[in-house]
Write a protein that holds these residues in place. Structure first.
Motif, mmCIF file in Angstrom:
data_model
loop_
_atom_site.group_PDB
_atom_site.id
_atom_site.type_symbol
_atom_site.label_atom_id
_atom_site.label_comp_id
_atom_site.label_asym_id
_atom_site.label_seq_id
_atom_site.Cartn_x
_atom_site.Cartn_y
_atom_site.Cartn_z
ATOM 1 N N ALA A 26 0.832 -1.209 0.000
ATOM 2 C CA ALA A 26 0.000 0.000 0.000
ATOM 3 C C ALA A 26 0.865 1.257 0.000
ATOM 4 O O ALA A 26 0.551 2.246 -0.677
ATOM 5 C CB ALA A 26 -0.929 -0.018 1.201
ATOM 6 N N ALA A 66 0.848 4.038 -2.960
ATOM 7 C CA ALA A 66 0.507 5.422 -2.621
ATOM 8 C C ALA A 66 1.706 6.361 -2.718
ATOM 9 O O ALA A 66 1.592 7.545 -2.384
ATOM 10 C CB ALA A 66 -0.088 5.474 -1.210
ATOM 11 N N ASN A 67 2.839 5.844 -3.153
ATOM 12 C CA ASN A 67 4.073 6.647 -3.241
ATOM 13 C C ASN A 67 4.477 7.229 -1.882
ATOM 14 O O ASN A 67 5.052 8.323 -1.818
ATOM 15 C CB ASN A 67 3.923 7.793 -4.247
ATOM 16 N N ILE A 68 4.159 6.529 -0.812
ATOM 17 C CA ILE A 68 4.550 6.991 0.521
ATOM 18 C C ILE A 68 5.975 6.524 0.794
ATOM 19 O O ILE A 68 6.233 5.316 0.852
ATOM 20 C CB ILE A 68 3.606 6.439 1.610
ATOM 21 N N VAL A 80 2.950 11.839 -2.690
ATOM 22 C CA VAL A 80 1.991 10.882 -2.124
ATOM 23 C C VAL A 80 0.662 11.001 -2.861
ATOM 24 O O VAL A 80 0.199 12.104 -3.165
ATOM 25 C CB VAL A 80 1.794 11.137 -0.614
ATOM 26 N N LYS A 81 0.038 9.855 -3.157
ATOM 27 C CA LYS A 81 -1.218 9.848 -3.915
ATOM 28 C C LYS A 81 -2.145 8.765 -3.371
ATOM 29 O O LYS A 81 -1.773 7.955 -2.522
ATOM 30 C CB LYS A 81 -0.925 9.579 -5.380
ATOM 31 N N THR A 82 -3.362 8.773 -3.843
ATOM 32 C CA THR A 82 -4.314 7.709 -3.510
ATOM 33 C C THR A 82 -4.128 6.577 -4.509
ATOM 34 O O THR A 82 -4.213 6.802 -5.723
ATOM 35 C CB THR A 82 -5.763 8.223 -3.586
ATOM 36 N N PRO A 83 -3.865 5.379 -4.038
ATOM 37 C CA PRO A 83 -3.555 4.284 -4.967
ATOM 38 C C PRO A 83 -4.797 3.736 -5.663
ATOM 39 O O PRO A 83 -5.921 3.873 -5.179
ATOM 40 C CB PRO A 83 -2.936 3.230 -4.053
ATOM 41 N N VAL A 137 -2.143 3.620 5.956
ATOM 42 C CA VAL A 137 -2.624 2.985 4.722
ATOM 43 C C VAL A 137 -3.801 2.045 4.971
ATOM 44 O O VAL A 137 -4.161 1.266 4.085
ATOM 45 C CB VAL A 137 -1.474 2.208 4.027
ATOM 46 N N PHE A 179 -6.517 1.691 2.391
ATOM 47 C CA PHE A 179 -6.153 1.152 1.085
ATOM 48 C C PHE A 179 -6.101 -0.383 1.079
ATOM 49 O O PHE A 179 -5.750 -0.983 0.061
ATOM 50 C CB PHE A 179 -4.783 1.690 0.642
#
Length: 741
Positions: free
Chosen positions: A236, A240-242, A275-278, A304, A307
């Motif tokens: 996740a 999400a680019n976290i 950071v984005k919504t996956p 997360v 997600f």
């Protein structure tokens, strides 16, 4: 520019090299693009950026880079353990050279004297063969330099150091580094309780990359045995680019004098923007509700939880359907009827490091292989395990395998594609077509009438009937005990292991018992009293019955369980002669013969064994049968004790070991060599007209009948009368005589 070393677990180093290339090139291109005011494309920026030359070594990647590069790797690397900045290096072939290299660095420019520090020394060579000594020499050089420069002597603090200095010695090459990481980067901070042998976060990230999902992160991902949730949480965060360490509270550069706060703040700010919504649909299942709750709490700490779909579910019931494909729905109940076209299963199933755990897991993996073929056609499956034998039980052909370390455990990651040959039904997987399962089923059918007549729930159902399945299988109430005999020398070890695995998969199915109640022992040709060998320590007790008597057995902890089944008929014959007799049970083991004697109304029963464990066990068997009377329990060297007794017993049961060299004995015991001497001492303890039941299980044993008759005994071989129906295949399981005065 600085020399940087980035470390990881062995097996992940090539992946780390690729990841570093991606992080440095991608982030530099992104930042360059955001700063460019004209229409220059990202491709042009890529041409402008020159990636540093990366050097790959086992467990690490090194290169010349900027401090900004180091910060980006600290924040973004999912595979790194530590990011180290080299401040000194040199050749070390003596303690003096170690001291000199350490003193070459300008330590007062690295940290202030009031900042406590510690040394972590890794590696040895011929000159520095002790890491503690190496750390001491480096420490001496550092504090000497501070004092010689007129500063206060800095203190060492191993619990809360402000600066951690890593000394890495490989052969004669030493690197002294500032650890910028502030503790291993795999510790993301979202796990508070991960259970035993948890999957390391960076290893979870590594297997997601090796599985192919990380490169196809819009696909469905399922971890059906998620444990503390490390794999789905790492997935996740990827989707999400976290950055894995975006919220890390402490860093190793906070008290470092060359730390660039503004540069680090820029790196953090840039990372936060990405950071984005996956779009990925990620599922985390586990059999334990408690474990699922723990995984969900970990996901919440990681930010997360929204997600991931969490669900309590048996792995053999796990399915994902088309309705969820590419949807991060948290509703696990609205499943459609058709399976998703494509997805990834990535999991770290239980390893079964101990034999008992491995045994109980084999049938699960066998069923899992069927389940994957039935419900996950065209899916990719990646499983990490330290036990390749368990993975073989899946009966799937892998496409790729990777060796890597999870902590101190050597593991293998197997990738499978559930298509083509892996969708074929193997003939050997069907019980009806498997020769071992078929033979075991026939044995049960043949023995069923005898079992009903025999008044016992402890019996043998298989005794090496098929030469290449060289096992003995015994039922004890609701337990099954499997003994593997050592394979002949002409049978390859791998083939023998495969046969055992096949048998262990089929035994629970045919016998109708759970795999958790199957104990496996390996019996080899060891000299000594094998039943004394402890192989586990679970304290498991099971009650079995035989001829109106009850006995405790322990199916797990000893090579023998506490009741010799081949002597069942012998015990009954002995019992019939015990009425109103003074009885001696020598080498008594757990006292089963003594129990039968007592239940037959013997006048007295004396139970003698060298082991205190088995004497106590015998007492427990008497209590289980509610026996009270003239009963003695004696822990002693049976041979010595016998020489002190005279004229006391009407009836004796003597079943000595084949060989013993116990520390409790003054000399060794060999039944072939010493049986006449033993019987001579026993005769001196026998009343006129008394009898001895003499037995042993040495296959090549030959009774010295002339010598025994010379002692005054009448010898009757009753071996054939004492071999029970369930041991008819093994006529040499024991030999037995009645010796009468």
């Amino acid at each position: 520019m600085h020399k940087l070393i980035v470390t990881t677990s062995k097996g992940l180093d090539e992946l780390l090299k690729t990841e570093i290339e991606q992080i440095l090139s991608t982030l530099n291109i992104v930042e360059s693009t955001s700063d460019t005011k004209n229409s220059t494309s990202a491709e042009d920026d890529a041409d402008d950026y020159e990636l540093p030359a990366l050097k790959l070594q086992p467990g690490q990647v090194s290169f010349e880079g900027t401090l900004k590069d180091a910060y980006q790797l600290c924040l973004h690397s999912r595979l790194a353990n530590r990011v180290l900045l080299v401040v000194a290096e040199g050749t070390v072939n003596s303690a003096e050279e170690l001291y000199d290299v350490a003193k070459e660095a300008d330590w007062p420019s690295q940290f202030d004297s009031y900042v406590p520090f510690m040394i972590q020394f890794n590696g040895t060579n011929n000159a520095i063969n002790n890491s503690q000594f190496g750390a001491l020499k480096v420490k001496d050089a550092i504090v000497d330099q501070f004092q010689e420069a007129g500063f206060e002597r800095p203190s060492v603090d191993k619990l809360k150091p402000g600066i951690v200095i890593q000394a890495r010695l490989r052969r004669d090459s030493l690197h002294l580094c500032i650890d910028l990481s502030g503790g291993s980067l795999h510790k993301r901070g979202y796990r508070t309780d991960a259970g035993e042998a948890p999957l390391k976060e960076h290893v979870a990230a590594g297997i997601l990359m090796r599985s192919g999902w990380a490169q196809d992160a819009n696909s469905v991902l399922l971890d059906p045995m998620c444990g503390s949730g490390t794999i789905p949480i790492e997935a996740a965060m990827m989707a999400a680019n976290i950055p894995p360490n975006l919220d890390k509270e402490t860093w190793g550069f906070e008290h470092w004098n060359q730390h660039e706060k503004n540069t680090f703040s820029e790196v953090v700010a840039q990372a936060s923007k990405r950071v984005k919504t996956p779009n990925a649909a990620i599922y985390a299942y586990d059999l334990s509700t408690k474990i699922v709750e723990l995984a969900e709490q970990n996901a919440m700490r990681a930010g997360v939880a929204d997600f991931i779909t969490f669900k309590q579910c048996d792995v053999l019931d796990a399915v994902i359907t088309e309705a969820h494909n590419n949807t991060a729905s948290n509703n696990a109940e609205d499943e459609a009827s058709e399976p998703a076209v494509k997805g990834y299963i990535v999991s770290n199933p239980p390893y079964g490091e101990r034999l008992g755990e491995y045994t109980s897991l084999l049938p699960l993996f066998d069923k899992l292989g069927h389940h994957l073929k039935k419900h996950f056609a065209n899916w990719h499956v990646s499983l990490l395990s330290s036990n390749q034998d368990l993975l073989k039980a899946l009966k799937l052909r892998y496409t790729k395998s990777y060796k890597l370390m999870n902590g101190k455990l050597e593991c293998v990651l197997m990738n499978y594609q559930i298509s083509g040959q892996n969708l074929e039904i193997f003939e050997s997987q069907t019980d009806e077509n498997h020769e071992f399962a078929n033979r075991l089923r026939k044995n049960l059918k043949r023995l069923k009438p005898w079992i009903k007549r025999s008044d016992t729930n402890a019996y043998r159902v298989y005794d090496a009937d098929l030469p290449h399945y060289n096992l003995a299988i015994d039922i004890y109430n609701d337990w099954v005990v499997v003994q593997e005999y050592a394979a002949p020398k002409d049978v390859p070890e791998e083939k023998a292991k495969q046969r055992l695995q096949e048998a262990l998969i089929h035994i629970p199915k045919v016998l109708g018992i759970p795999a958790s109640k199957m104990a496996v022992k390996v019996r080899r040709q060891n000299k000594g009293k094998e039943q004394y060998e402890k192989v586990a320590q679970k304290g498991q007790r099971v009650i079995v019955h035989e001829h109106e008597a009850q006995f405790y057995i322990n199916p797990t902890d000893y090579l023998d369980v506490g009741l010799f089944l081949d002597h069942r008929d012998t015990r009954l014959l002995f019992k019939q002669q015990c009425v109103n007799k003074d009885v001696l049970n020598l080498f008594a083991y757990t006292g089963s013969v003594s129990v039968h004697a007592a239940k037959a109304k013997a006048k007295s029963v004396t139970t003698v064994d060298m082991s205190n464990t088995y004497i106590e066990w015998a007492k427990d068997n008497f209590s289980l049968n509610k026996l009270n009377g003239s009963y003695q329990f004696i822990q002693a060297d049976c041979l010595k004790w016998l020489t002190r007794e005279h004229g006391q017993y009407d009836l004796m049961f003597i079943d000595p070991p084949s060989f013993s060299n116990s520390k409790r004995m003054d000399d060794t015991w060999d039944v072939q060599r010493d049986h006449v001497s033993l019987l001579s001492d026993a005769r001196a303890c026998l009343k006129p007209g008394g009898k001895i039941f003499f037995s042993n299980n040495l296959r090549q044993f030959k009774l010295d009948q002339n010598a025994v008759e010379a002692l005054g005994f009448k010898v009757e071989d009753i071996t054939q009368k004492t071999i029970p129906e369930d041991f008819k295949r093994n006529q040499k399981i024991h030999k037995c005589w009645i010796l009468s005065l």
